[in-house]
Design an enzyme around this catalytic site. Structure first.
Site: not given
Ligand code: MN
Length: 247
Positions: A209, A106, A207
């Site tokens: 994660e 990001c 994202h």
């Protein structure tokens, strides 16, 4: 078997300005991929090379906007969360990589582009109808990306389409030197960049994660840790003092 050490950037907590924070999901995703996370606080730029000693890879995390002055622009009214110390620190870390692999997520992807001399779209709602900031559904695949065939990202993800989450209001505009655009949303917004000059560099606008419980997003961290492990093997074991002979 030693794990490759992955340095992870942090930031000042918005609600506690004397605290450094990092999203736990970044840490967990690196561990799950076989890496050892080492969280770096924001420091002064001259410490960057020393801070990376012993690290085999770098993860540049998400966060507030990069100061537009960094890429020669005046700030759009919607720019938020600017932290010039963090900008300077993370740019110094990227400059000090010395061949270590780097993953930008990001804001981190945007930072890799700015570090290479590129610019950013400061506020996507000005230029597209597609919703790219959907905070309510941060662990859902809210739009798709089209991946460039034969790119590193294609090999990492194992396909040419992927559903992604989307928590950004900025994106890569003019591409930095040595980079290629390797994924776009269906509205043309840049969703990933990678190095084409031999560096081990990948930046994704989504994202992974927050989606690391599933493929292909888990593979993004597997790439970073595998590339860092090559570096670890290349560096060899840490130097250990010889024991003094007995007697
Ligand atoms: Mn998006």
């Amino acid at each position: 078997m030693a794990r490759p050490r992955i340095a992870i950037t942090s930031c000042t907590a918005a609600d506690a300005p004397t605290s450094e924070v990092v999203g736990r999901e970044y840490v967990d995703a690196v561990v799950a991929a076989g890496g050892l996370p080492v969280v770096l606080p924001v420091l002064e730029p001259p410490l960057a090379a020393e801070a990376l000693e012993g690290a085999h890879g770098l993860l540049v995390t998400g966060g507030g906007d990069i100061d537009p002055h960094r890429y020669g622009a005046e700030a759009h009214p919607e720019v938020y969360g600017v932290d010039p110390r963090r900008d300077a620190w993370e740019l110094a870390l990227v400059a000090a990589l010395g061949g270590r692999p780097v993953l930008g997520i990001c804001r981190g992807a945007q930072l890799l582009n700015v570090a290479a001399g590129g610019t950013l779209v400061q506020h996507l709602p000005d230029v597209t109808e597609l919703v790219h900031r959907d905070r309510e559904r941060d662990r859902e695949e809210v739009h798709e990306v089209e991946v460039e065939p034969a790119s590193r990202l294609h090999a990492v993800l194992g396909g040419l389409r992927a559903g992604v989450n989307s928590l950004h209001h900025q994106a890569v505009d003019r591409l930095g030197d040595g980079l290629a655009i390797v994924a776009r949303a269906d509205d043309g917004t840049v969703e990933a960049v990678e190095a084409v000059d031999g560096r081990q560099l990948l930046g994704v606008q989504w994202h992974p994660e927050l989606l690391a419980d599933r493929e292909p997003h888990r593979s993004v961290f597997a790439w970073l840790v595998a590339a860092a492990d090559v570096r670890r093997v290349h560096d060899g074991p840490p130097v250990v003092m010889a024991e003094a002979p007995a007697g």
